[in-house]
Design an enzyme around this catalytic site. Sequence first.
Site, PDB file in Angstrom:
ATOM      1  N   GLU A  58     -16.442   0.929  -2.863  1.00  0.00           N
ATOM      2  CA  GLU A  58     -16.279  -0.521  -2.798  1.00  0.00           C
ATOM      3  C   GLU A  58     -17.607  -1.183  -3.136  1.00  0.00           C
ATOM      4  O   GLU A  58     -18.655  -0.806  -2.602  1.00  0.00           O
ATOM      5  CB  GLU A  58     -15.830  -0.940  -1.399  1.00  0.00           C
ATOM      6  CG  GLU A  58     -15.901  -2.426  -1.104  1.00  0.00           C
ATOM      7  CD  GLU A  58     -14.990  -3.264  -1.987  1.00  0.00           C
ATOM      8  OE1 GLU A  58     -15.470  -4.252  -2.569  1.00  0.00           O
ATOM      9  OE2 GLU A  58     -13.799  -2.917  -2.091  1.00  0.00           O
ATOM     10  N   ASP A  74      -7.319   0.521  -6.449  1.00  0.00           N
ATOM     11  CA  ASP A  74      -6.914  -0.718  -5.775  1.00  0.00           C
ATOM     12  C   ASP A  74      -7.973  -1.766  -6.102  1.00  0.00           C
ATOM     13  O   ASP A  74      -8.810  -2.117  -5.275  1.00  0.00           O
ATOM     14  CB  ASP A  74      -6.820  -0.474  -4.269  1.00  0.00           C
ATOM     15  CG  ASP A  74      -6.180  -1.641  -3.531  1.00  0.00           C
ATOM     16  OD1 ASP A  74      -5.594  -2.518  -4.197  1.00  0.00           O
ATOM     17  OD2 ASP A  74      -6.275  -1.679  -2.290  1.00  0.00           O
ATOM     18  N   HIS A  92       0.810  -1.207   0.000  1.00  0.00           N
ATOM     19  CA  HIS A  92       0.000   0.000   0.000  1.00  0.00           C
ATOM     20  C   HIS A  92       0.849   1.264   0.000  1.00  0.00           C
ATOM     21  O   HIS A  92       0.438   2.291  -0.568  1.00  0.00           O
ATOM     22  CB  HIS A  92      -0.965  -0.016   1.183  1.00  0.00           C
ATOM     23  CG  HIS A  92      -2.097  -0.983   1.000  1.00  0.00           C
ATOM     24  ND1 HIS A  92      -2.057  -2.273   1.493  1.00  0.00           N
ATOM     25  CD2 HIS A  92      -3.281  -0.872   0.344  1.00  0.00           C
ATOM     26  CE1 HIS A  92      -3.174  -2.905   1.156  1.00  0.00           C
ATOM     27  NE2 HIS A  92      -3.937  -2.091   0.470  1.00  0.00           N
ATOM     28  N   ASP A 140     -20.631  -0.048  -7.518  1.00  0.00           N
ATOM     29  CA  ASP A 140     -19.702  -0.471  -8.561  1.00  0.00           C
ATOM     30  C   ASP A 140     -18.890   0.740  -9.007  1.00  0.00           C
ATOM     31  O   ASP A 140     -19.446   1.806  -9.305  1.00  0.00           O
ATOM     32  CB  ASP A 140     -20.481  -1.050  -9.739  1.00  0.00           C
ATOM     33  CG  ASP A 140     -19.574  -1.456 -10.878  1.00  0.00           C
ATOM     34  OD1 ASP A 140     -19.413  -0.648 -11.809  1.00  0.00           O
ATOM     35  OD2 ASP A 140     -19.011  -2.564 -10.833  1.00  0.00           O
ATOM     36  N   ALA A 141     -17.563   0.604  -9.038  1.00  0.00           N
ATOM     37  CA  ALA A 141     -16.690   1.741  -9.341  1.00  0.00           C
ATOM     38  C   ALA A 141     -16.993   2.323 -10.713  1.00  0.00           C
ATOM     39  O   ALA A 141     -16.957   3.551 -10.901  1.00  0.00           O
ATOM     40  CB  ALA A 141     -15.230   1.308  -9.255  1.00  0.00           C
ATOM     41  N   ASP A 155     -11.177  -2.846   2.347  1.00  0.00           N
ATOM     42  CA  ASP A 155     -10.521  -3.244   3.598  1.00  0.00           C
ATOM     43  C   ASP A 155      -9.992  -2.055   4.382  1.00  0.00           C
ATOM     44  O   ASP A 155      -9.563  -2.203   5.531  1.00  0.00           O
ATOM     45  CB  ASP A 155      -9.387  -4.232   3.309  1.00  0.00           C
ATOM     46  CG  ASP A 155      -8.453  -3.730   2.212  1.00  0.00           C
ATOM     47  OD1 ASP A 155      -8.171  -2.520   2.157  1.00  0.00           O
ATOM     48  OD2 ASP A 155      -8.008  -4.562   1.396  1.00  0.00           O
TER      49      ASP A 155
END
Length: 552
Positions: free
Chosen positions: A368, A423, A326, A402-403, A348
């Site tokens: 997310e 990510d 990260h 949904d991105a 996360d």
Amino acid sequence: MNHSAGSSQPPTEGRPADGRRAARLLVLLAAFVCAACGLVYELELVALGSYLLGDSVTQASVVLSVMVFAMGVGSLLAKRFTRRPATSFALVESALALVGGLSVLLLYGCFVWVGHYRTALVGVALLIGILIGAEIPLLMTLIQRIRRQEAGRAVADLFAADYVGALVGGLAFPFLLLPMLGQATGALLTGAVNAVAGAVVVLWLFPREPSPRVRVLLWGLCGAVLVVLAVAAALTGAFERAARQALYGAPIRFSTQSRYQDIVLTGAARVPPPRTASMGYPPHEVPGEGSQPASRPAEDAAAAASLRMYLGGRLAVCGADQARYHAALVQPALVGAHARVLVLGGGDGLAAAEALREPGVREVTVVEIDPAVVHLGRTDPALTRMNRNALADPRVRVVTADAFDWLRTAARGGQRYDVVVADLPDPGLDEGRKLYTQEFYGMVHRVLAPDGRLAVHAGPVAADAFWAAEATLRSTGLRTAEYAVPADRSCDGPTDWGFILASVGAPRLRPPTSSDASPGSLDAAALRIAVTLADLRRPAHQPAPSTLLNPR
């Protein structure tokens, strides 16, 4: 209409018109239910293959093509058994209920312990397809035994029931069976419904076709199938735990099946796992979970280091190297204006936590798709220790969406971000391919501030998909800098992580300036090595950009 001694007659002789009409409706109802069950079996095989292997296009193509071919074979074979259609249909449905109901457990067991998953998949799809294909000729014969009618009308009625049943089964699988029961239990329940609706109804309607001895055997067979499915359902939890233990090779302290993927956490057993029953996802608890003592700080640190999160069977987080991953993904993008940060994926909370280390970050938006991942990022002791409770930080806003769809709305709304961090799932996976396309990066470009930067993890630099992502970024008018960081060998992941930093102007790879940099931070020398590693893997011929209609 005359019947021989061996013919099939429904129990409606006293009231010919009403009785035959009711019997005919029941046969059509059996066709409706069997069609729904058949489509559920198909979707179960496609979904399981996609979860385990990741290539949903290939899995769907193999399952559907094999099953359609097998259905043709089954229809031809059924012609030999139309003289005793009720007996034959009861046998077919009992066999289909058993094979279809146990198919998920059988294939999952082959994947974990035996291997040769594709061979097993083809075999199971072939057998299920043959049995499904035998249904229509037998059902047609049963309908005509009840009341003779024009062939075209009988076919129209039967196929109408079949197609509507397929619609119901197709909708029930993603919206009811999968989220409420999971794949294994859903398949077993479908098998039980199949056995009852197919075998029992027909045997009750046509009691005179089989001899008394054969009729007893058929009822016994149907009962035995139901018992086998019930026992399998009772043992499903133990089976899944044993299979996951063999697959992941470490104690599993939490697992669940969300709408989007299978989620598994492994690591220190003393850390109590979170519970997600309130979210509607059935947790599979491990023995002794309820009696584990509350963890202490030292145990939390050990749990964070040993934690591994698997999404869809693939390693998504490894505690041993998450800090370096990260840091390499997020920190180079934060050099410059960084008041507003957008994280695509990262439920996360680890990418958000890395961004919050940098002074001057006022707002982090995390998009997310899976709420179950966000729930774990907020409640799991090991994850919250690693992400420093970032998802509870007042500067962080989490959006469950949904991105791709969210970006389309954000771009139209004129939103702008100084930093965008992608990510997302690996571009080699079907579920991630649309997130590495020209259309997707074009929308990202629209939400970037004029001097903003985009950081992308695009898989190993040796993979063609990495360089396709780089070419796609450049095709949208962004300029790129590529770098690769070796992964920790103690984790079961790739040998390296490939990253792309993109911006309107020439991006400059520089180390972070924050005094609160994470332990995995890259200094100037490490960044130069990372750039060299990526350059060594650069292909001689640049791949074409990826688009929605032509993904690379």
